[in-house]
Design a protein around this motif. Structure first.
Motif, PDB file in Angstrom:
ATOM      1  N   ARG A   1     -17.680 -33.913  -0.142  1.00  0.00           N
ATOM      2  CA  ARG A   1     -18.290 -33.840  -1.473  1.00  0.00           C
ATOM      3  C   ARG A   1     -17.640 -32.711  -2.291  1.00  0.00           C
ATOM      4  O   ARG A   1     -17.687 -31.552  -1.901  1.00  0.00           O
ATOM      5  N   GLY A   2     -17.026 -33.080  -3.405  1.00  0.00           N
ATOM      6  CA  GLY A   2     -16.454 -32.088  -4.306  1.00  0.00           C
ATOM      7  C   GLY A   2     -15.173 -31.450  -3.816  1.00  0.00           C
ATOM      8  O   GLY A   2     -14.742 -30.427  -4.366  1.00  0.00           O
ATOM      9  N   ALA A   3     -14.519 -32.037  -2.818  1.00  0.00           N
ATOM     10  CA  ALA A   3     -13.302 -31.425  -2.288  1.00  0.00           C
ATOM     11  C   ALA A   3     -12.417 -32.466  -1.618  1.00  0.00           C
ATOM     12  O   ALA A   3     -12.889 -33.510  -1.158  1.00  0.00           O
ATOM     13  N   VAL A   4     -11.119 -32.151  -1.586  1.00  0.00           N
ATOM     14  CA  VAL A   4     -10.139 -32.971  -0.885  1.00  0.00           C
ATOM     15  C   VAL A   4      -9.298 -32.046  -0.014  1.00  0.00           C
ATOM     16  O   VAL A   4      -8.721 -31.078  -0.506  1.00  0.00           O
ATOM     17  N   GLU A   5      -9.247 -32.339   1.283  1.00  0.00           N
ATOM     18  CA  GLU A   5      -8.431 -31.552   2.197  1.00  0.00           C
ATOM     19  C   GLU A   5      -7.057 -32.212   2.325  1.00  0.00           C
ATOM     20  O   GLU A   5      -6.958 -33.404   2.651  1.00  0.00           O
ATOM     21  N   LEU A   6      -5.997 -31.451   2.070  1.00  0.00           N
ATOM     22  CA  LEU A   6      -4.633 -31.972   2.153  1.00  0.00           C
ATOM     23  C   LEU A   6      -4.142 -31.808   3.584  1.00  0.00           C
ATOM     24  O   LEU A   6      -3.741 -30.725   4.000  1.00  0.00           O
ATOM     25  N   ARG A   7      -4.142 -32.895   4.339  1.00  0.00           N
ATOM     26  CA  ARG A   7      -3.814 -32.838   5.763  1.00  0.00           C
ATOM     27  C   ARG A   7      -2.346 -33.125   6.047  1.00  0.00           C
ATOM     28  O   ARG A   7      -1.838 -32.754   7.108  1.00  0.00           O
ATOM     29  N   ASP A   8      -1.680 -33.826   5.149  1.00  0.00           N
ATOM     30  CA  ASP A   8      -0.265 -34.150   5.369  1.00  0.00           C
ATOM     31  C   ASP A   8       0.476 -33.958   4.054  1.00  0.00           C
ATOM     32  O   ASP A   8       0.783 -34.913   3.343  1.00  0.00           O
ATOM     33  N   ARG A   9       0.798 -32.712   3.735  1.00  0.00           N
ATOM     34  CA  ARG A   9       1.484 -32.406   2.481  1.00  0.00           C
ATOM     35  C   ARG A   9       2.855 -33.077   2.391  1.00  0.00           C
ATOM     36  O   ARG A   9       3.210 -33.589   1.319  1.00  0.00           O
ATOM     37  N   PRO A  10       3.665 -33.102   3.479  1.00  0.00           N
ATOM     38  CA  PRO A  10       4.969 -33.754   3.358  1.00  0.00           C
ATOM     39  C   PRO A  10       4.855 -35.224   2.925  1.00  0.00           C
ATOM     40  O   PRO A  10       5.672 -35.701   2.132  1.00  0.00           O
ATOM     41  N   ALA A  11       3.852 -35.928   3.456  1.00  0.00           N
ATOM     42  CA  ALA A  11       3.687 -37.339   3.069  1.00  0.00           C
ATOM     43  C   ALA A  11       3.308 -37.451   1.602  1.00  0.00           C
ATOM     44  O   ALA A  11       3.823 -38.319   0.873  1.00  0.00           O
ATOM     45  N   LEU A  12       2.434 -36.573   1.143  1.00  0.00           N
ATOM     46  CA  LEU A  12       2.044 -36.583  -0.265  1.00  0.00           C
ATOM     47  C   LEU A  12       3.218 -36.202  -1.168  1.00  0.00           C
ATOM     48  O   LEU A  12       3.418 -36.785  -2.236  1.00  0.00           O
ATOM     49  N   GLU A  13       4.016 -35.231  -0.720  1.00  0.00           N
ATOM     50  CA  GLU A  13       5.183 -34.811  -1.505  1.00  0.00           C
ATOM     51  C   GLU A  13       6.206 -35.940  -1.610  1.00  0.00           C
ATOM     52  O   GLU A  13       6.810 -36.144  -2.669  1.00  0.00           O
ATOM     53  N   HIS A  14       6.386 -36.689  -0.508  1.00  0.00           N
ATOM     54  CA  HIS A  14       7.311 -37.815  -0.540  1.00  0.00           C
ATOM     55  C   HIS A  14       6.835 -38.882  -1.509  1.00  0.00           C
ATOM     56  O   HIS A  14       7.630 -39.433  -2.301  1.00  0.00           O
ATOM     57  N   LEU A  15       5.519 -39.177  -1.474  1.00  0.00           N
ATOM     58  CA  LEU A  15       4.973 -40.176  -2.376  1.00  0.00           C
ATOM     59  C   LEU A  15       5.071 -39.707  -3.827  1.00  0.00           C
ATOM     60  O   LEU A  15       5.409 -40.488  -4.728  1.00  0.00           O
TER      61      LEU A  15
END
Length: 218
Positions: free
Chosen positions: A200-214
């Motif tokens: 609730r009210g937050a997002v945990e970034l668990r795989d930054r490399p995957a997000l950076e690639h996207l």
């Protein structure tokens, strides 16, 4: 005019224009959440922001908010400029996202300075041109960029404490100019892939490399 240091472009103002501003401009403040201007108000003052952020947004008939841009400290609101020049009412609203302090230049002073001050005209139209170009970028993002890549870029751009971004789905939707349901579906897809964790009210970034690639690809 101690506030002039926030607007270095105004250093070139003519002495008579400086006197006019000193005599007629006034300081104003708004609390977070206050509607600073909107369709029910006329553009009576041009605001030069010293502190805080104003979100300029348009409301659809269904009540959905579409953010156009933000006015930050050291900037003026070009929508107000356009309405003053065209003698029209606001077609959107500005909401204070934080506490805001600003310098208010009354319409009569604005019109006089536009007429007699080349330096002030350059300040106004440079800001107008810059924002106009930014809006073209927004149109390009909405029309041609995939929502998953845009969402990934936004998550990576937000401040994260120990990999955790404090943001709601509605706030992300407003920033991305889309519907909350679209953001929720995409976040759930990211969660299924193990890229983020949702609470609730937050997002945990668990795989930054995957997000950076996207983000780079989309």
């Amino acid at each position: 005019m101690d506030w002039q240091k926030h607007f270095p472009e105004l250093a070139a103002l003519e002495p008579g224009t400086v006197r006019l501003l000193t005599e007629r401009a006034r300081m104003v403040q708004f609390q977070a959440g206050v509607t600073v201007f909107g369709p029910r108000n006329g553009p009576d003052n041009l605001l030069l922001l010293l502190e805080g952020t104003i979100r300029v947004q348009q409301l659809s008939e269904g009540g959905r908010e579409i953010m156009l841009y933000r006015v930050l400290a050291g900037e003026s609101c070009v929508l107000t400029t356009a309405c003053m020049l065209a003698y029209q009412g606001f077609g959107a609203e500005g909401v204070a996202e934080t506490e805001v302090s600003a310098v208010a230049i009354p319409r009569a002073v604005f019109e006089e300075m536009i007429a007699v001050s080349p330096a002030f005209r350059q300040f106004v139209f440079t800001a107008y041109s810059r924002r106009f170009n930014e809006l073209f970028f927004v149109i390009d993002e909405i029309a041609f960029k995939r929502i998953d890549g845009r969402l990934a870029r936004r998550l990576l751009a937000l401040p994260a404490a120990e990999g955790r971004v404090s943001v709601t789905h509605q706030e992300l939707a407003t920033d991305l100019r889309t519907a909350r349901e679209v953001v929720t579906r995409q976040l759930q897809a990211f969660q299924q892939k193990g890229w983020v964790g949702l609470s609730r009210g937050a997002v945990e970034l668990r795989d930054r490399p995957a997000l950076e690639h996207l983000a780079a690809a989309g």
